[in-house]
Motif scaffolding. Sequence first.
Motif, PDB file in Angstrom:
ATOM      1  N   PHE A 208     -13.339  39.571   7.376  1.00 50.81           N
ATOM      2  CA  PHE A 208     -14.287  39.789   8.190  1.00 50.81           C
ATOM      3  C   PHE A 208     -15.725  39.585   8.096  1.00 50.81           C
ATOM      4  N   LYS A 209     -16.073  39.976   6.653  1.00 51.59           N
ATOM      5  CA  LYS A 209     -17.190  39.672   6.216  1.00 51.59           C
ATOM      6  C   LYS A 209     -17.809  38.357   5.975  1.00 51.59           C
ATOM      7  N   GLN A 210     -16.762  37.511   5.516  1.00 47.70           N
ATOM      8  CA  GLN A 210     -17.184  36.193   4.833  1.00 47.70           C
ATOM      9  C   GLN A 210     -16.521  34.975   5.685  1.00 47.70           C
ATOM     10  N   TYR A 211     -15.440  35.128   6.231  1.00 46.50           N
ATOM     11  CA  TYR A 211     -14.810  34.105   6.788  1.00 46.50           C
ATOM     12  C   TYR A 211     -14.558  34.164   8.306  1.00 46.50           C
ATOM     13  N   ALA A 212     -14.350  35.255   9.087  1.00 46.86           N
ATOM     14  CA  ALA A 212     -14.243  35.156  10.288  1.00 46.86           C
ATOM     15  C   ALA A 212     -15.396  34.361  10.998  1.00 46.86           C
ATOM     16  N   PRO A 213     -14.949  33.418  12.027  1.00 45.32           N
ATOM     17  CA  PRO A 213     -15.900  32.646  12.842  1.00 45.32           C
ATOM     18  C   PRO A 213     -16.692  33.474  13.534  1.00 45.32           C
TER      19      PRO A 213
ATOM     20  N   PHE B 286      -5.821  49.074  -2.258  1.00 42.78           N
ATOM     21  CA  PHE B 286      -6.998  48.571  -2.426  1.00 42.78           C
ATOM     22  C   PHE B 286      -7.176  46.920  -2.433  1.00 42.78           C
ATOM     23  N   GLY B 287      -6.230  46.432  -2.735  1.00 38.10           N
ATOM     24  CA  GLY B 287      -6.097  44.883  -2.604  1.00 38.10           C
ATOM     25  C   GLY B 287      -6.307  44.405  -1.137  1.00 38.10           C
ATOM     26  N   PRO B 288      -5.101  45.115  -0.144  1.00 44.48           N
ATOM     27  CA  PRO B 288      -5.223  44.436   1.121  1.00 44.48           C
ATOM     28  C   PRO B 288      -6.455  44.875   1.944  1.00 44.48           C
ATOM     29  N   MET B 289      -6.971  46.179   1.801  1.00 47.95           N
ATOM     30  CA  MET B 289      -8.097  46.501   2.396  1.00 47.95           C
ATOM     31  C   MET B 289      -9.476  45.775   2.096  1.00 47.95           C
ATOM     32  N   LEU B 290      -9.314  45.469   0.834  1.00 46.80           N
ATOM     33  CA  LEU B 290     -10.417  44.788   0.193  1.00 46.80           C
ATOM     34  C   LEU B 290     -10.408  43.122   0.776  1.00 46.80           C
ATOM     35  N   GLY B 291      -9.177  42.834   0.839  1.00 47.18           N
ATOM     36  CA  GLY B 291      -8.885  41.469   1.467  1.00 47.18           C
ATOM     37  C   GLY B 291      -9.226  41.141   2.869  1.00 47.18           C
ATOM     38  N   GLN B 292      -9.070  42.219   3.809  1.00 48.53           N
ATOM     39  CA  GLN B 292      -9.747  42.117   4.987  1.00 48.53           C
ATOM     40  C   GLN B 292     -11.084  42.388   5.057  1.00 48.53           C
ATOM     41  N   ASN B 293     -11.619  43.312   4.138  1.00 45.67           N
ATOM     42  CA  ASN B 293     -12.969  42.967   4.042  1.00 45.67           C
ATOM     43  C   ASN B 293     -13.725  41.616   3.910  1.00 45.67           C
ATOM     44  N   HIS B 294     -13.168  41.021   2.961  1.00 45.29           N
ATOM     45  CA  HIS B 294     -13.466  39.638   2.499  1.00 45.29           C
ATOM     46  C   HIS B 294     -13.478  38.751   4.016  1.00 45.29           C
TER      47      HIS B 294
ATOM     48  N   ASN C  24      -4.398  32.514   9.788  1.00 41.73           N
ATOM     49  CA  ASN C  24      -3.798  32.438  11.144  1.00 41.73           C
ATOM     50  C   ASN C  24      -2.570  31.766  11.446  1.00 41.73           C
ATOM     51  N   GLN C  25      -1.746  31.898  10.116  1.00 43.33           N
ATOM     52  CA  GLN C  25      -0.185  31.189   9.832  1.00 43.33           C
ATOM     53  C   GLN C  25       0.399  31.995  10.658  1.00 43.33           C
ATOM     54  N   ARG C  26       1.468  31.271  11.221  1.00 44.83           N
ATOM     55  CA  ARG C  26       2.523  31.899  11.869  1.00 44.83           C
ATOM     56  C   ARG C  26       4.100  31.667  11.180  1.00 44.83           C
TER      57      ARG C  26
ATOM     58  N   GLU D   9     -10.107  18.409 -10.649  1.00 43.50           N
ATOM     59  CA  GLU D   9      -9.584  17.630  -9.329  1.00 43.50           C
ATOM     60  C   GLU D   9      -8.577  18.510  -8.489  1.00 43.50           C
ATOM     61  N   ASP D  10      -8.304  19.633  -8.926  1.00 46.25           N
ATOM     62  CA  ASP D  10      -7.435  20.543  -8.216  1.00 46.25           C
ATOM     63  C   ASP D  10      -8.161  21.774  -7.578  1.00 46.25           C
ATOM     64  N   GLN D  11      -9.395  21.941  -7.814  1.00 50.22           N
ATOM     65  CA  GLN D  11     -10.234  22.978  -7.402  1.00 50.22           C
ATOM     66  C   GLN D  11     -10.525  22.884  -5.969  1.00 50.22           C
ATOM     67  N   VAL D  12     -10.514  23.933  -5.141  1.00 47.53           N
ATOM     68  CA  VAL D  12     -10.842  23.887  -3.820  1.00 47.53           C
ATOM     69  C   VAL D  12     -11.991  25.193  -3.402  1.00 47.53           C
ATOM     70  N   ALA D  13     -13.019  24.622  -2.849  1.00 45.41           N
ATOM     71  CA  ALA D  13     -14.010  25.732  -2.414  1.00 45.41           C
ATOM     72  C   ALA D  13     -13.734  26.257  -1.408  1.00 45.41           C
ATOM     73  N   LEU D  14     -13.103  27.485  -1.244  1.00 42.18           N
ATOM     74  CA  LEU D  14     -12.353  28.082   0.077  1.00 42.18           C
ATOM     75  C   LEU D  14     -13.768  28.414   0.683  1.00 42.18           C
ATOM     76  N   ALA D  15     -14.437  28.970   0.281  1.00 43.83           N
ATOM     77  CA  ALA D  15     -15.645  29.671   1.120  1.00 43.83           C
ATOM     78  C   ALA D  15     -16.297  28.486   1.798  1.00 43.83           C
ATOM     79  N   ASP D  16     -16.403  27.450   1.306  1.00 47.55           N
ATOM     80  CA  ASP D  16     -17.093  26.210   1.922  1.00 47.55           C
ATOM     81  C   ASP D  16     -16.278  25.278   2.703  1.00 47.55           C
ATOM     82  N   ASP D  17     -14.966  25.333   2.581  1.00 49.01           N
ATOM     83  CA  ASP D  17     -14.333  24.114   3.358  1.00 49.01           C
ATOM     84  C   ASP D  17     -13.372  24.917   4.389  1.00 49.01           C
ATOM     85  N   LYS D  18     -13.752  24.485   5.644  1.00 45.96           N
ATOM     86  CA  LYS D  18     -13.390  24.745   6.969  1.00 45.96           C
ATOM     87  C   LYS D  18     -11.724  24.272   7.029  1.00 45.96           C
ATOM     88  N   ASP D  19     -11.458  23.209   6.487  1.00 54.30           N
ATOM     89  CA  ASP D  19     -10.113  22.717   6.467  1.00 54.30           C
ATOM     90  C   ASP D  19      -9.285  23.601   5.782  1.00 54.30           C
TER      91      ASP D  19
END
Length: 235
Positions: A123-128, A113-121, A231-233, A214-224
Amino acid sequence: MTIQTQPIDLYYFPTPNGHKVSIMLEELGIPYKMHPIRIGKGDQFKPEFLAISPNNKIPAIVDPEGPGGQPISVFESGAILKYLAEKFGKFYPTDARARVKVDEWLFWQVGGFGPMLGQNHHFKQYAPEKLPYAIDRYVNETHRLYGVLNTQLEGQDYMAGEYSIADMATLSWSLGWEKQGMDLAEFPNVSAWQERLKARPAVERGLALQLPEEDQVALADDKDAQGVLFNQRAK
Protein backbone atom coordinates in the motif's frame (compact mmCIF):
# COMPACT_ATOMS: atom_id res chain seq x y z
CA MET A 1 26.80 -35.17 11.04
CA THR A 2 24.87 -35.21 7.75
CA ILE A 3 27.03 -34.78 4.65
CA GLN A 4 25.40 -33.34 1.53
CA THR A 5 27.08 -34.68 -1.60
CA GLN A 6 24.65 -33.41 -4.25
CA PRO A 7 23.63 -29.77 -4.46
CA ILE A 8 20.21 -28.72 -3.22
CA ASP A 9 18.17 -26.96 -5.89
CA LEU A 10 17.04 -23.51 -4.71
CA TYR A 11 14.22 -21.86 -6.66
CA TYR A 12 14.74 -18.22 -5.88
CA PHE A 13 14.14 -14.55 -6.37
CA PRO A 14 15.92 -11.98 -4.13
CA THR A 15 12.99 -11.04 -1.91
CA PRO A 16 12.91 -11.16 1.91
CA ASN A 17 11.43 -14.66 1.73
CA GLY A 18 14.05 -15.77 -0.76
CA HIS A 19 16.81 -14.41 1.43
CA LYS A 20 15.70 -16.53 4.38
CA VAL A 21 16.72 -19.70 2.57
CA SER A 22 19.82 -18.32 0.84
CA ILE A 23 21.09 -17.26 4.28
CA MET A 24 20.35 -20.70 5.74
CA LEU A 25 22.12 -22.52 2.91
CA GLU A 26 25.14 -20.28 3.27
CA GLU A 27 25.17 -20.77 7.05
CA LEU A 28 25.08 -24.55 6.59
CA GLY A 29 27.90 -24.41 4.06
CA ILE A 30 26.32 -27.09 1.89
CA PRO A 31 26.33 -27.21 -1.93
CA TYR A 32 23.33 -25.68 -3.66
CA LYS A 33 22.35 -24.56 -7.12
CA MET A 34 20.21 -21.46 -7.57
CA HIS A 35 17.45 -21.53 -10.19
CA PRO A 36 16.10 -18.05 -11.02
CA ILE A 37 12.33 -17.67 -10.80
CA ARG A 38 11.46 -14.38 -12.46
CA ILE A 39 8.33 -13.60 -10.50
CA GLY A 40 7.72 -10.45 -12.54
CA LYS A 41 7.71 -12.54 -15.72
CA GLY A 42 5.38 -15.28 -14.48
CA ASP A 43 7.87 -18.12 -13.99
CA GLN A 44 6.07 -19.01 -10.76
CA PHE A 45 3.00 -20.09 -12.75
CA LYS A 46 4.83 -22.57 -14.97
CA PRO A 47 3.73 -26.19 -14.47
CA GLU A 48 7.23 -27.39 -13.62
CA PHE A 49 7.47 -24.87 -10.77
CA LEU A 50 3.92 -25.51 -9.56
CA ALA A 51 4.82 -29.18 -9.25
CA ILE A 52 7.15 -28.27 -6.37
CA SER A 53 5.49 -25.07 -5.13
CA PRO A 54 1.71 -25.31 -5.63
CA ASN A 55 1.17 -21.91 -3.99
CA ASN A 56 3.17 -20.35 -6.87
CA LYS A 57 5.49 -18.55 -4.48
CA ILE A 58 9.23 -18.55 -3.96
CA PRO A 59 11.32 -19.90 -2.39
CA ALA A 60 11.21 -23.65 -2.88
CA ILE A 61 13.86 -26.33 -2.76
CA VAL A 62 14.43 -29.82 -4.06
CA ASP A 63 16.78 -31.96 -2.01
CA PRO A 64 18.03 -34.90 -4.11
CA GLU A 65 19.14 -36.58 -0.89
CA GLY A 66 15.89 -36.40 1.05
CA PRO A 67 14.47 -38.88 3.59
CA GLY A 68 15.42 -42.44 2.73
CA GLY A 69 17.85 -41.13 0.14
CA GLN A 70 14.99 -40.11 -2.17
CA PRO A 71 14.42 -36.60 -3.56
CA ILE A 72 12.00 -34.32 -1.73
CA SER A 73 10.62 -30.91 -2.63
CA VAL A 74 9.73 -28.35 0.04
CA PHE A 75 7.84 -25.10 -0.39
CA GLU A 76 7.07 -22.27 2.07
CA SER A 77 10.07 -20.55 3.62
CA GLY A 78 9.37 -21.57 7.21
CA ALA A 79 8.95 -25.22 6.26
CA ILE A 80 12.20 -25.09 4.28
CA LEU A 81 14.10 -23.60 7.22
CA LYS A 82 12.76 -26.27 9.58
CA TYR A 83 13.50 -29.07 7.11
CA LEU A 84 17.11 -27.97 6.63
CA ALA A 85 17.66 -27.29 10.33
CA GLU A 86 16.36 -30.72 11.33
CA LYS A 87 18.26 -32.53 8.59
CA PHE A 88 21.61 -30.95 9.37
CA GLY A 89 21.12 -30.46 13.10
CA LYS A 90 22.00 -26.78 13.13
CA PHE A 91 20.31 -23.54 14.16
CA TYR A 92 17.42 -25.41 15.75
CA PRO A 93 17.81 -26.71 19.32
CA THR A 94 17.34 -30.29 20.38
CA ASP A 95 15.95 -29.37 23.80
CA ALA A 96 12.15 -29.49 23.65
CA ARG A 97 11.54 -26.22 25.49
CA ALA A 98 14.15 -24.34 23.49
CA ARG A 99 12.71 -25.75 20.26
CA VAL A 100 9.23 -24.47 21.19
CA LYS A 101 10.71 -21.00 21.65
CA VAL A 102 12.27 -21.05 18.18
CA ASP A 103 9.00 -22.32 16.69
CA GLU A 104 7.06 -19.52 18.38
CA TRP A 105 9.22 -16.83 16.85
CA LEU A 106 9.53 -18.54 13.48
CA PHE A 107 5.74 -18.75 13.22
CA TRP A 108 5.44 -15.18 14.52
CA GLN A 109 7.48 -14.14 11.51
CA VAL A 110 5.75 -16.24 8.86
CA GLY A 111 2.26 -15.52 10.22
CA GLY A 112 2.59 -11.88 11.23
CA PHE A 113 5.80 -9.96 10.73
CA GLY A 114 6.21 -10.97 7.09
CA PRO A 115 2.58 -10.68 5.92
CA MET A 116 1.91 -7.39 7.71
CA LEU A 117 5.12 -5.82 6.43
CA GLY A 118 4.27 -7.14 2.98
CA GLN A 119 0.93 -5.31 3.06
CA ASN A 120 2.79 -2.22 4.26
CA HIS A 121 5.08 -2.48 1.22
CA HIS A 122 2.14 -2.94 -1.10
CA PHE A 123 0.00 0.00 0.00
CA LYS A 124 2.92 2.39 0.54
CA GLN A 125 4.90 1.55 -2.59
CA TYR A 126 2.83 -0.23 -5.20
CA ALA A 127 -0.88 0.54 -4.88
CA PRO A 128 -1.93 2.85 -7.76
CA GLU A 129 -4.30 4.66 -5.41
CA LYS A 130 -2.86 5.79 -2.09
CA LEU A 131 -5.43 4.81 0.51
CA PRO A 132 -4.72 6.59 3.82
CA TYR A 133 -6.72 4.10 5.89
CA ALA A 134 -4.86 1.09 4.44
CA ILE A 135 -1.47 2.78 4.76
CA ASP A 136 -2.13 3.79 8.37
CA ARG A 137 -3.44 0.32 9.19
CA TYR A 138 -0.33 -1.49 8.03
CA VAL A 139 2.23 1.11 9.08
CA ASN A 140 0.77 1.09 12.59
CA GLU A 141 0.76 -2.71 12.72
CA THR A 142 4.34 -2.73 11.45
CA HIS A 143 5.28 -0.35 14.24
CA ARG A 144 3.60 -2.60 16.81
CA LEU A 145 5.46 -5.66 15.53
CA TYR A 146 8.81 -3.87 15.63
CA GLY A 147 7.98 -3.05 19.23
CA VAL A 148 7.31 -6.72 19.96
CA LEU A 149 10.64 -7.68 18.40
CA ASN A 150 12.48 -4.92 20.23
CA THR A 151 11.07 -6.12 23.56
CA GLN A 152 11.98 -9.73 22.81
CA LEU A 153 15.58 -8.71 22.09
CA GLU A 154 15.95 -6.85 25.38
CA GLY A 155 18.88 -8.38 27.21
CA GLN A 156 19.65 -11.07 24.63
CA ASP A 157 21.49 -11.22 21.33
CA TYR A 158 19.02 -13.35 19.40
CA MET A 159 15.27 -13.81 19.22
CA ALA A 160 15.07 -17.20 20.93
CA GLY A 161 18.23 -16.99 23.01
CA GLU A 162 20.70 -18.67 20.63
CA TYR A 163 21.10 -17.80 16.95
CA SER A 164 18.48 -19.78 15.05
CA ILE A 165 16.26 -20.05 12.01
CA ALA A 166 13.91 -17.55 13.69
CA ASP A 167 16.57 -14.86 13.29
CA MET A 168 17.22 -15.84 9.67
CA ALA A 169 13.51 -15.68 8.90
CA THR A 170 13.04 -12.23 10.40
CA LEU A 171 16.17 -10.32 9.42
CA SER A 172 15.57 -9.68 5.73
CA TRP A 173 12.06 -8.34 6.30
CA SER A 174 13.34 -5.95 8.97
CA LEU A 175 15.97 -4.51 6.64
CA GLY A 176 13.20 -2.69 4.75
CA TRP A 177 12.44 -0.49 7.77
CA GLU A 178 12.89 2.84 5.96
CA LYS A 179 10.46 1.96 3.17
CA GLN A 180 8.06 0.69 5.82
CA GLY A 181 7.96 4.12 7.46
CA MET A 182 9.87 3.05 10.57
CA ASP A 183 12.46 4.99 12.55
CA LEU A 184 14.94 2.40 13.78
CA ALA A 185 16.10 4.78 16.52
CA GLU A 186 12.86 3.85 18.29
CA PHE A 187 13.95 0.21 18.33
CA PRO A 188 17.60 0.11 19.46
CA ASN A 189 17.57 -3.60 20.25
CA VAL A 190 16.40 -4.36 16.71
CA SER A 191 19.11 -2.12 15.28
CA ALA A 192 21.85 -3.81 17.30
CA TRP A 193 20.49 -7.26 16.38
CA GLN A 194 20.52 -6.36 12.67
CA GLU A 195 24.15 -5.29 12.85
CA ARG A 196 25.05 -8.43 14.78
CA LEU A 197 23.53 -10.64 12.11
CA LYS A 198 24.84 -8.67 9.13
CA ALA A 199 28.35 -9.11 10.52
CA ARG A 200 28.08 -12.86 9.93
CA PRO A 201 29.82 -13.73 6.61
CA ALA A 202 27.15 -16.29 5.68
CA VAL A 203 24.37 -13.75 6.21
CA GLU A 204 26.24 -11.27 4.04
CA ARG A 205 26.58 -13.86 1.28
CA GLY A 206 22.94 -14.91 1.55
CA LEU A 207 21.68 -11.34 1.31
CA ALA A 208 23.95 -10.66 -1.66
CA LEU A 209 22.67 -13.56 -3.79
CA GLN A 210 21.29 -12.11 -7.01
CA LEU A 211 19.89 -13.43 -10.25
CA PRO A 212 22.02 -13.33 -13.41
CA GLU A 213 21.73 -9.94 -15.05
CA GLU A 214 19.58 -11.26 -17.88
CA ASP A 215 17.02 -12.61 -15.38
CA GLN A 216 16.72 -9.55 -13.17
CA VAL A 217 13.40 -7.70 -12.96
CA ALA A 218 13.01 -4.25 -11.36
CA LEU A 219 9.69 -4.88 -9.65
CA ALA A 220 9.37 -1.37 -8.21
CA ASP A 221 9.59 0.24 -11.66
CA ASP A 222 8.04 -2.36 -13.95
CA LYS A 223 4.26 -1.97 -14.23
CA ASP A 224 3.97 -5.11 -16.34
CA ALA A 225 5.76 -7.08 -13.64
CA GLN A 226 3.47 -5.64 -10.99
CA GLY A 227 0.51 -6.71 -13.09
CA VAL A 228 1.81 -10.28 -12.99
CA LEU A 229 2.39 -10.17 -9.23
CA PHE A 230 -0.73 -8.45 -7.97
CA ASN A 231 -4.47 -9.14 -8.12
CA GLN A 232 -4.14 -12.74 -9.24
CA ARG A 233 -7.21 -14.96 -8.95
CA ALA A 234 -7.67 -18.72 -9.06
CA LYS A 235 -7.37 -20.01 -12.59
